[in-house]
Design a protein around this motif. Structure first.
Motif, PDB file in Angstrom:
ATOM      1  N   LEU A 228       0.760  -1.118   0.100  1.00 50.42           N
ATOM      2  CA  LEU A 228      -0.255   0.075  -0.193  1.00 50.42           C
ATOM      3  C   LEU A 228       0.690   1.274  -0.172  1.00 50.42           C
ATOM      4  CD1 LEU A 228      -3.126   0.428   0.177  1.00 50.42           C
ATOM      5  CD2 LEU A 228      -2.734   0.863   2.592  1.00 50.42           C
ATOM      6  N   PHE A 229       1.888   1.232   0.944  1.00 47.43           N
ATOM      7  CA  PHE A 229       2.821   2.380   1.017  1.00 47.43           C
ATOM      8  C   PHE A 229       3.445   2.641  -0.431  1.00 47.43           C
ATOM      9  CE2 PHE A 229       6.541   4.982   1.930  1.00 47.43           C
ATOM     10  CZ  PHE A 229       6.137   5.881   2.665  1.00 47.43           C
ATOM     11  N   GLU A 230       4.020   1.675  -0.718  1.00 42.67           N
ATOM     12  CA  GLU A 230       4.948   1.672  -2.184  1.00 42.67           C
ATOM     13  C   GLU A 230       3.980   2.161  -3.345  1.00 42.67           C
ATOM     14  OE1 GLU A 230       7.382  -1.170  -2.502  1.00 42.67           O
ATOM     15  OE2 GLU A 230       8.207  -0.791  -4.782  1.00 42.67           O
ATOM     16  N   ARG A 231       2.873   1.854  -3.445  1.00 40.73           N
ATOM     17  CA  ARG A 231       1.983   1.807  -4.551  1.00 40.73           C
ATOM     18  C   ARG A 231       1.264   3.612  -4.537  1.00 40.73           C
ATOM     19  NH1 ARG A 231      -1.475  -3.469  -5.039  1.00 40.73           N
ATOM     20  NH2 ARG A 231      -2.335  -2.454  -6.816  1.00 40.73           N
ATOM     21  N   ILE A 232       1.074   3.972  -3.309  1.00 42.37           N
ATOM     22  CA  ILE A 232       0.551   5.453  -3.254  1.00 42.37           C
ATOM     23  C   ILE A 232       1.653   6.407  -3.177  1.00 42.37           C
ATOM     24  CG2 ILE A 232      -0.526   6.739  -1.509  1.00 42.37           C
ATOM     25  CD1 ILE A 232      -2.438   4.259  -0.752  1.00 42.37           C
ATOM     26  N   ASN A 233       2.762   5.916  -2.831  1.00 45.08           N
ATOM     27  CA  ASN A 233       3.933   6.826  -2.521  1.00 45.08           C
ATOM     28  C   ASN A 233       4.931   6.644  -3.596  1.00 45.08           C
ATOM     29  OD1 ASN A 233       3.023   8.511  -0.214  1.00 45.08           O
ATOM     30  ND2 ASN A 233       2.928   6.434   0.609  1.00 45.08           N
ATOM     31  N   SER A 234       4.969   5.740  -4.398  1.00 42.91           N
ATOM     32  CA  SER A 234       5.834   5.336  -5.452  1.00 42.91           C
ATOM     33  C   SER A 234       7.332   5.309  -4.995  1.00 42.91           C
ATOM     34  CB  SER A 234       5.880   6.395  -6.472  1.00 42.91           C
ATOM     35  OG  SER A 234       4.545   6.743  -7.068  1.00 42.91           O
ATOM     36  N   ARG A 235       7.411   4.739  -3.917  1.00 42.58           N
ATOM     37  CA  ARG A 235       8.870   4.375  -3.458  1.00 42.58           C
ATOM     38  C   ARG A 235       8.429   3.398  -2.084  1.00 42.58           C
ATOM     39  NH1 ARG A 235       9.587   7.569   1.556  1.00 42.58           N
ATOM     40  NH2 ARG A 235       8.188   8.870   1.979  1.00 42.58           N
ATOM     41  N   PRO A 236       9.599   2.425  -2.133  1.00 39.68           N
ATOM     42  CA  PRO A 236       9.445   1.403  -0.927  1.00 39.68           C
ATOM     43  C   PRO A 236       9.629   1.958   0.501  1.00 39.68           C
ATOM     44  CG  PRO A 236      11.705   1.589  -1.707  1.00 39.68           C
ATOM     45  CD  PRO A 236      10.946   2.670  -2.743  1.00 39.68           C
ATOM     46  N   LEU A 237       8.794   1.416   1.518  1.00 38.21           N
ATOM     47  CA  LEU A 237       8.710   1.498   2.700  1.00 38.21           C
ATOM     48  C   LEU A 237      10.070   1.588   3.526  1.00 38.21           C
ATOM     49  CD1 LEU A 237       7.029   2.439   4.977  1.00 38.21           C
ATOM     50  CD2 LEU A 237       6.410   0.022   5.430  1.00 38.21           C
ATOM     51  N   GLY A 238      10.775   0.617   3.379  1.00 34.38           N
ATOM     52  CA  GLY A 238      12.034   0.580   4.023  1.00 34.38           C
ATOM     53  C   GLY A 238      12.402  -0.817   4.698  1.00 34.38           C
ATOM     54  N   ASP A 239      13.357  -0.638   5.534  1.00 28.91           N
ATOM     55  CA  ASP A 239      13.990  -2.057   6.091  1.00 28.91           C
ATOM     56  C   ASP A 239      13.487  -2.261   7.521  1.00 28.91           C
ATOM     57  OD1 ASP A 239      15.213  -4.439   5.531  1.00 28.91           O
ATOM     58  OD2 ASP A 239      17.263  -3.423   6.773  1.00 28.91           O
ATOM     59  N   VAL A 240      12.815  -3.259   7.638  1.00 25.00           N
ATOM     60  CA  VAL A 240      12.221  -3.762   8.933  1.00 25.00           C
ATOM     61  C   VAL A 240      11.118  -2.725   9.501  1.00 25.00           C
ATOM     62  CG1 VAL A 240      12.370  -4.599  11.194  1.00 25.00           C
ATOM     63  CG2 VAL A 240      14.390  -5.034   9.505  1.00 25.00           C
ATOM     64  N   PHE A 241      10.153  -2.970   9.101  1.00 26.62           N
ATOM     65  CA  PHE A 241       8.699  -2.196   9.609  1.00 26.62           C
ATOM     66  C   PHE A 241       8.184  -2.741  10.889  1.00 26.62           C
ATOM     67  CE2 PHE A 241       3.985  -1.255   8.001  1.00 26.62           C
ATOM     68  CZ  PHE A 241       3.966  -0.180   9.027  1.00 26.62           C
ATOM     69  N   GLN A 242       8.169  -1.843  11.899  1.00 29.11           N
ATOM     70  CA  GLN A 242       7.819  -2.487  13.022  1.00 29.11           C
ATOM     71  C   GLN A 242       6.574  -2.099  13.740  1.00 29.11           C
ATOM     72  OE1 GLN A 242       9.569  -4.256  15.418  1.00 29.11           O
ATOM     73  NE2 GLN A 242      11.382  -4.896  14.125  1.00 29.11           N
ATOM     74  N   ASN A 243       5.962  -0.862  13.351  1.00 34.55           N
ATOM     75  CA  ASN A 243       4.935  -0.493  14.058  1.00 34.55           C
ATOM     76  C   ASN A 243       3.975   0.516  13.254  1.00 34.55           C
ATOM     77  OD1 ASN A 243       2.498  -0.769  15.886  1.00 34.55           O
ATOM     78  ND2 ASN A 243       3.708  -0.449  17.793  1.00 34.55           N
TER      79      ASN A 243
END
Lengths: 362, 624
Positions: free
Chosen positions: A68-83
């Motif tokens: 969802l984040f990547e598709r809406i914001n056209s960039r990857p979210l990152g490394d190890v999403f915690q909360n």
């Protein structure tokens, strides 16, 4: 020419058939997400692989939207999403190994700000226009202004800080002995006054305090994993929410590592926890315990030797157990909706890597 | 044919030459026909710095790095890098900790040769996807040679090198000194994940120096002594991941390799004793497993290894047709205090002048680990005059012992892991066609099949850490096609070479019902890859275009994340001028002339278009 056209029609028809059979994912545009009801799935991702992501399950459509984040914001979210937590119309996504917090508009999930400068942020909690961010590898809790995203202060601690919750206008923080274990490090919970940013109390518990829940009686439940380095085994504690004394402790009798192992139903009268199955190296079972119970349940609520349970949540409204299966961590996981009464699986959905947590959106 | 290639090699400044015979070859080793890459590393590679840079343009192997001057690993036959064993002068130097060799820690010497063979169990146990052998050559002409090299380029690239070699009747010696650095502060337009956002790569600088002395002496009793040494030190700032901007690491690596060899030949009998000392800082992040942790105690246990090996060769010949040779190698590992040994017996049989049969059986063990019995059988037939046709086929079994990490990493390492085994078969056909004195065509196709069992996978457990287990079973197959044309007319020379590789590999073991990794291409290995090299030279001027293209590569075992396909084209122009005994050579190279955005490791962008200018000044004095 006629022969070619005929073949072309067949080819197009075949293509249409193939594509129509494929289940398309819902992609939320602009305000669509605002009215959607369901839950977010935090896909933690594999450490250093940068493949964490956010999924959303829509109750009404019975469909899942991944990345969802990547598709809406056209960039990857990152490394190890915690909360992920929401506060005053904004979503705060804590991305641990990217050392940042992504702030999004909660209605559209569009990026507003990236807050950087952390070491290893783990969890976030809010109190009166303050955001408190725990950290795994720095001995501070960072205090932010959630409106301006500026750092206001830091609170010194002695160890890794993990979960953080608000109870009786105090912040309850699980503090861990950190990766580099030393006897001097704190292990247990810290009670912090959010008005003064001062640590008011430290209650020592066993090794590996990682997750905290507050029950109907305002008692504090703390899950301790144990520590493989000194063979300390896992424990579950119930502390008095007023004076922070230990009311009850339960020995797991084994190591109990799990990302977010403790959950509570919305009535706050039942605690759920994940525990490694005895004799197994990969299986986790899920147990249910009444908040007044004196002993641990002997039988798990959910057990499946074929699945690698990495996260779960209780949906009391629908009477469902939501199970997150990381499979083997090297491939995208699955989300299962399990009927609590019949223990039958109501649906299986593909999610991201290492799905670990669920945040409801009603 | 050799005459033509030799001629081209003289005039074209970056063509691959037919390498000269080395004095230091193991006299009785089997020269396998599965040798797929054979490149001489010499002054021709003036714009390349490491052995990995050279292998990047070779067919059949795949090299990846995370930035300019970064860690380089080589893989082949669709398998991860730990299945390619890297040898330095026939002795394995892959990390005992991870089983991978960082090729950026192997500088190009002045006279060296790098080979890739799909198998070579006689040297090593564990090269399930083949063996890369970096060999020093000490056949210095009787005289003196002095060379100075200076390079300048984009992103603060700078390198300086000084080389001297000399020889007398009984001795030869050489020394190479190098220094290089780059700031790596390049900009890129990251249109793959950040549309139209121009970013700057920062904190990726590195500096490196190395010393490479060699010496050999012929003793009066007919024996020879050889000494090779390389000391290399590199400091690099690992550029942060795009998704993890603060995740910056500094890394200092030092590699010391030293070998002393004594050998004596007498009739059909050879004695050879060699000692190798390797000291290598093994701290670097593994691309595949990601199991490094910043735990000082663990690193203290596992970071360093030393081993000392004795080789003794012997050979018996029965008539002119059958030759039997053998090697026994003893290993002692100073970290885990373990002994091990390898021994093999090889037979070479020539039924007639056009057919060659080779067979080898081996036994190897490492302390209490299980015994393995690798073998291979190979048959080759030559047809036509000038060996124009060659057809070969072989089948082999090999084994790979678990690494130190697999066995002793805390937490998770398991001492009772089984060895990984493979059944491997390769075959091929090559055809050299000399049309006339001007034209030469060469065609080669080889196919391979490889089945790896007991593959070690690190998987998460409910103990809070990852653990290895022998759960993997992988099938790999594919082929390489190589075409080359050489043409000479007057002062004009053209050399064209094109390769295409299809390497398919995947997990064939279904662990559970919802396992999505079945028959997905293994991570970081392209199914399709092609390489192209075009060289035109006229008198002392040469133009060179080379390129590599790769299909998309998956980053995860389930194909959920991938690196897009990309093509990198490089072009260079060089001019050579001789003034009496001095040679001046200037070369301007433009890398990535298409300015393609590409990544070899996910979220680590590689440089766009950039240049490197190199000047070589060589003085040579030959004695009569």
């Amino acid at each position: 020419m006629k022969k070619i056209s005929k073949r072309l029609v067949w080819l197009i028809g075949f293509f249409v058939l193939i594509t129509s059979c494929r289940k398309t994912e819902v992609f939320y545009e602009k305000e669509d997400l605002k009215s959607a009801k369901g839950f977010y799935i935090i896909n933690e991702g594999a450490f250093t692989m940068g493949n964490s992501s956010l999924s959303f399950y829509d109750f009404e459509r019975n469909e899942i939207t991944n990345d969802l984040f990547e598709r809406i914001n056209s960039r990857p979210l990152g490394d190890v999403f915690q909360n992920l937590k929401f506060y005053k119309g904004k979503g705060f996504l804590v991305v641990n190994n990217s050392a940042k917090i992504e702030v999004v508009d909660s209605a559209s999930m569009r990026s507003i700000q990236t807050i950087e400068g952390f070491v290893s942020p783990k969890n976030i909690e809010f109190y009166k226009n303050k955001a408190f961010v725990t950290d795994l590898y720095s001995n501070v809790i960072t205090v932010l202004n959630p409106e301006t995203f500026e750092k206001i202060a830091t609170i010194d601690v002695n160890g890794s800080t993990e979960d953080i919750v608000l109870s009786n206008n105090k912040l309850i923080v699980a503090v861990n002995q950190s990766v580099e274990y030393t006897e001097d490090n704190q292990q247990g919970i810290l009670v912090i006054n959010p008005e003064t940013n001062q640590v008011e109390k430290y209650i020592k518990l066993s090794e590996g305090a990682i997750d905290v829940e507050i029950d109907y009686n305002n008692d504090i439940w703390v899950y301790c994993t144990g520590f493989w380095g000194n063979n300390a085994l896992g424990k579950l504690y119930k502390l008095d929410g007023g004076n922070y004394t230990i009311k009850q402790s339960f020995d797991f009798g084994r190591l109990a590592y799990f990302g977010a192992p403790l959950r509570i139903n919305s009535s706050k009268n039942k605690i759920y926890f994940a525990l490694a199955a005895a004799g197994s190296y990969t299986q986790f079972d899920i147990y249910e315990i009444d908040i007044d119970a004196k002993v641990l349940p002997s039988e798990p609520l959910y057990s499946d030797a074929k699945r690698y349970v990495y996260g779960f949540q209780i949906d009391e409204v629908k009477d469902e157990l939501i199970v997150l299966d990381a499979i083997d961590g090297t491939q995208k996981g699955e989300m299962l909706r399990v009927d609590m009464k019949t223990n039958s699986v109501k649906g299986i959905y593909g999610v991201g890597y290492f799905p670990s947590n669920i945040i409801f959106k009603y | 044919m050799q005459k033509i290639i030799g001629l081209i090699g003289c005039f074209c400044l970056s063509i691959i030459q037919v390498s000269a015979d080395t004095q230091d070859s193991i006299a009785y080793s089997l020269e396998l026909d599965t040798l797929l890459v054979k490149q001489s590393l010499s002054s021709n590679h003036i714009s390349k710095s490491t052995v990995g840079d050279v292998l990047k343009s070779s067919s059949g192997v795949f090299v990846r790095t995370n930035t300019l001057g970064g860690v380089q690993s080589v893989s082949a036959q669709g398998l991860p890098p730990q299945y390619v064993q890297v040898l330095w002068n026939d002795v394995p130097v892959s990390s005992g900790m991870l089983g991978v060799a960082d090729l950026s820690l192997f500088s190009i010497g002045y006279r060296q040769e790098v080979n890739y063979s799909s198998k070579s169990q006689e040297f090593v146990t564990g090269g399930l996807a083949g063996v890369v052998n970096i060999k020093n050559i000490l056949n210095v002409d009787n005289g003196h040679l002095l060379r100075y090299k200076q390079s300048l380029g984009s992103f603060g690239q700078l390198s300086s090198g000084l080389y001297y070699e000399g020889a007398s009747q009984r001795q030869s010696w050489s020394i190479l000194l190098n220094y290089e650095q780059a700031k790596n502060d390049f900009s890129y337009n990251d249109y793959t994940v950040f549309p139209n956002v121009n970013r700057t790569q920062k904190y990726g600088k590195y500096n490196k120096w190395n010393i490479y002395p060699q010496w050999s002496m012929a003793l009066k009793n007919g024996s020879h002594l050889y000494w090779y040494q390389e000391i290399l030190s590199i400091h690099r700032e690992i550029p942060p991941y795009l998704v993890s901007p603060n995740n910056l690491m500094n890394q200092n690596d030092i590699a010391v390799r030293q070998m002393i060899k004594w050998s004596k030949k007498k009739g059909d009998f050879e004695h050879s004793i060699r000692g190798l000392y390797v000291y290598q800082n093994l701290y670097y992040q593994d691309f595949v497993l990601n199991i490094e942790r910043d735990n000082k105690e663990n690193q203290g246990l596992l970071r360093y290894q030393g081993s000392f090996k004795f080789h003794s060769n012997w050979k018996f010949s029965f008539g002119n047709d059958i030759k039997i040779s053998g090697v026994q190698t003893k290993n002692y590992h100073s970290v885990v205090k373990e002994y091990g040994w390898d021994a093999y017996m090889a037979m070479s049989f020539l039924p007639n002048e056009n057919t060659h049969l080779k067979a080898m059986i081996k036994t190897a063990t490492r302390s209490h680990l299980q015994w393995v019995l690798p073998f291979f059988v190979e048959a080759t037939t030559y047809k036509g005059k000038n060996h124009e046709w060659k057809i070969w086929a072989n089948i082999s079994k090999d084994a790979r012992f678990p690494t130190l990490n697999d066995r002793f990493w805390v937490p998770g390492g398991k001492e009772d892991l089984r060895t990984e085994t493979s059944i491997n078969s390769t075959s091929g056909v090559s055809f050299n066609h000399l049309m006339n004195e001007k034209w030469e065509w060469k065609h080669q196709i080889d196919i391979f099949f490889n089945k790896v069992s007991n593959m070690i996978l690190w998987l998460p457990t409910n103990r809070g850490y990852f653990q290895p287990s022998n759960e993997g079973k992988v099938l790999a197959y594919g082929f390489n096609v190589e075409q080359s044309i050489n043409w000479i007319k007057g002062f004009n020379k053209i050399s064209l070479k094109a390769d295409y590789s299809f390497h398919r590999s995947g997990n064939i073991q279904k662990k559970q019902q919802n396992d999505k990794t079945q028959w997905v291409q293994l991570p970081y290995y392209p199914i399709h890859s092609g390489k192209l090299s075009m060289i035109y030279s006229w008198k002392n001027l040469s133009l060179d275009i080379d390129g590599q293209t790769y299909s998309q590569r998956f980053v995860t075992r389930d194909a959920g994340v991938y690196i897009p396909a990309y093509t990198v084209l490089n072009a260079s122009i060089a001019y050579l001028q001789k003034i009496k005994s001095i040679e001046l050579e200037g070369k301007m190279t433009f890398h990535n002339i298409l300015n393609d955005y590409y990544e070899e490791v996910k979220y680590r962008p590689m440089p766009g278009i950039n240049y490197l200018f190199t000047l070589l000044i060589t003085w040579k004095h030959e004695k009569n």
